[in-house]
Design a protein around this motif. Structure first.
Motif, PDB file in Angstrom:
ATOM      1  N   MET A  94     189.180 133.483  29.272  1.00 38.64           N
ATOM      2  CA  MET A  94     190.560 133.731  28.863  1.00 38.64           C
ATOM      3  C   MET A  94     190.643 134.020  27.373  1.00 38.64           C
ATOM      4  N   MET A  95     189.787 133.360  26.602  1.00 38.86           N
ATOM      5  CA  MET A  95     189.786 133.574  25.149  1.00 38.86           C
ATOM      6  C   MET A  95     189.193 134.929  24.775  1.00 38.86           C
ATOM      7  N   ALA A 111     196.101 130.429  37.502  1.00 35.40           N
ATOM      8  CA  ALA A 111     196.770 130.374  36.204  1.00 35.40           C
ATOM      9  C   ALA A 111     196.243 131.483  35.285  1.00 35.40           C
ATOM     10  N   ARG A 112     194.941 131.773  35.414  1.00 36.27           N
ATOM     11  CA  ARG A 112     194.353 132.850  34.610  1.00 36.27           C
ATOM     12  C   ARG A 112     194.970 134.191  34.994  1.00 36.27           C
ATOM     13  N   GLU A 113     195.202 134.408  36.287  1.00 36.35           N
ATOM     14  CA  GLU A 113     195.841 135.643  36.745  1.00 36.35           C
ATOM     15  C   GLU A 113     197.280 135.724  36.238  1.00 36.35           C
ATOM     16  N   TYR A 114     197.991 134.620  36.275  1.00 41.23           N
ATOM     17  CA  TYR A 114     199.359 134.584  35.734  1.00 41.23           C
ATOM     18  C   TYR A 114     199.349 134.974  34.266  1.00 41.23           C
ATOM     19  N   TRP A 161     184.870 124.983  34.064  1.00 38.98           N
ATOM     20  CA  TRP A 161     185.933 124.844  33.062  1.00 38.98           C
ATOM     21  C   TRP A 161     185.572 125.600  31.788  1.00 38.98           C
ATOM     22  N   LEU A 162     184.358 125.422  31.315  1.00 40.08           N
ATOM     23  CA  LEU A 162     183.919 126.093  30.093  1.00 40.08           C
ATOM     24  C   LEU A 162     184.039 127.610  30.236  1.00 40.08           C
ATOM     25  N   GLU A 163     183.537 128.140  31.338  1.00 36.87           N
ATOM     26  CA  GLU A 163     183.480 129.587  31.507  1.00 36.87           C
ATOM     27  C   GLU A 163     184.858 130.191  31.771  1.00 36.87           C
ATOM     28  N   THR A 164     185.717 129.454  32.482  1.00 31.18           N
ATOM     29  CA  THR A 164     187.072 129.963  32.735  1.00 31.18           C
ATOM     30  C   THR A 164     187.857 130.087  31.435  1.00 31.18           C
ATOM     31  N   LEU A 165     187.856 129.043  30.642  1.00 27.62           N
ATOM     32  CA  LEU A 165     188.617 129.066  29.405  1.00 27.62           C
ATOM     33  C   LEU A 165     188.032 130.069  28.405  1.00 27.62           C
TER      34      LEU A 165
END
Length: 436
Positions: free
Chosen positions: A238-239, A178-181, A231-235
């Motif tokens: 993205m931010m 989803a991050r790549e999208y 979860w913390l690091e992925t979001l």
């Protein structure tokens, strides 16, 4: 003389029969119902604006049931609104049925003895009608109400943007994908690749902890599950690194209207639920020139078998245990659940009862706007995604505590490791207090 005596006796007998008839009548065990003084009057409290379905529901019922008339009262589903409802319930104001939107509120009302145990009614099998997900609403293995709505959480995507970027509509994916999208879609000219409500933001955290357990076998907090850190690091990435989703600080301070941003073409994706359809069908207020496609919510783990998602059933309607018209309320509740609530589908509330045809529900959901949606992907996320679901049922204190900690992280005031450490400590402190 004898005739006068018999006339007196006959008169007394007639009067006594009248009194007995008035006392017995057609009243049912729960009191006040079916009397000759007029129709039974019920009041139902819910959080949906009357014009978005509830008024049509009660109008339809009232026309067909002149002996039982229902009035709808709206409360706002926030802390103040739920306090207003709880006050009305505890002070004996006119509330016969009411909608619970969280397990936390239901549990509190059960403990306050203002939710009727439905096990006394044997003419409707909630488990059979609503399916296995209904059981998540049980309290002490009893139903103190009935879930009526199918909760659906999904990603809505700009179909034209997907096509331009050469991206398929996912049917199962991870947050890394989803991050790549989000990166590729932002490159198509969007301000953001993904927006989401702050309530949806934390769903991956619960998905992990529902599956692995909020508490370890030794009785201590499991907030340090490795997927929590992921979860913390992925979001956060993205931010701050990708710039594909709004920084949390900006979103909180601006009260960012994320639905407007998606429908207005500022974001290519939104993490949301079925209530989006209420806005996306309103093409007068939210005009758009793109078709909306749908994908399941992503998972943190790569193993589909280990994934549970937010969802289940919602709009849990209870009968006030202090109502004088419990039987009448029960009749209305059964009718509402088995199709009476269909006018609510236009606002995104799909009936959960298997008595309602799925295609009929979708037709009500989309109305005259079916061509503006990718129906195949919509039907998949609504009915064909077989991922197990959960309804968040942890204590509000834990919800608030962890929000305070992860907000510090996303605002840059502490590291991911410190955030996890603080959540574990505060959770353990809570568990110790609960154990006393």
């Amino acid at each position: 003389m004898r005739n006068k005596k018999w006339l007196t006796v006959l008169t007394v007998c007639v009067l006594m029969l009248g009194v007995l008839s008035g006392c017995g009548g057609n009243n049912k065990a729960n009191g006040g119902e079916g009397s000759n003084s007029g129709p039974v009057k019920l009041t139902m409290w819910g959080a949906v604006p009357p014009e978005n379905g509830p008024q049509e529901v009660v109008d339809t019922w009232n026309t067909a049931h002149p002996d039982i008339q229902v009035e709808y009262v709206r409360f706002v589903n926030d802390d103040d609104g739920n306090l207003k409802l709880d006050t009305a319930l505890s002070t004996g104001q006119n509330v016969d049925l009411y909608v619970n939107y969280t397990l936390t509120n239901l549990d509190k009302r059960v403990k306050g003895n203002i939710a009727l145990d439905l096990s006394g009614y044997t003419d409707y099998n909630i488990d059979e009608k609503m399916g296995a997900d209904a059981a998540s609403w049980k309290v002490d293995d009893k139903y103190y109400g009935m879930p009526t709505k199918k909760n659906s959480f999904f990603f809505a995507l700009n179909k034209e943007a997907l096509d331009k970027a050469g991206l398929a509509i996912p049917t199962a994916w991870t947050w890394d994908e989803a991050r790549e999208y989000a990166v590729k879609l932002k490159a198509e000219g969007f301000k953001y690749g993904l927006v989401q409500h702050t309530a949806s933001l934390v769903d991956p955290l619960d998905s992990v902890l529902v599956k692995d357990g909020y508490v370890k076998a030794d009785g201590t907090s499991n907030m340090d599950d490795p997927l929590v850190t992921q979860w913390l690091e992925t979001l956060n990435g993205m931010m701050k690194d990708d710039l594909t989703t709004p920084p949390l600080g900006e979103q909180l301070t601006s009260k960012m209207p994320v639905e407007n941003m998606f429908l207005g073409g500022e974001s290519a994706m939104i993490n949301i639920g079925e209530w989006l359809i209420r806005s996306s069908n309103n093409t007068t207020e939210f005009p758009r020139d793109f078709q909306i496609a749908f994908a399941p919510v992503p998972r943190l783990t790569g193993n589909e078998a280990d994934f549970v998602k937010s969802g289940g059933l919602g709009d849990f309607i209870s009968i006030n245990s202090k109502s004088k018209n419990k039987d009448a309320a029960w009749e209305f509740l059964k009718w509402y659940a088995d199709g009476g609530m269909l006018p609510m589908a236009a606002g995104g509330r799909l009936p959960s009862s298997n008595a309602v045809d799925q295609q009929t529900a979708i037709d009500h959901l989309l109305g005259d706007h079916a061509d503006s949606y990718d129906k195949e992907s919509l039907e998949f996320v609504l009915y064909n995604d077989k991922t197990p679901t959960f309804v968040r049922g942890i204590a509000q204190e834990i919800v608030d505590m962890r929000a305070q900690e992860y907000e510090k992280y996303f605002l840059g005031n502490q590291t991911a490791a410190e955030t996890v450490q603080n959540m574990v400590k505060r959770h353990n402190d809570f568990l110790k207090l609960q154990g006393k």
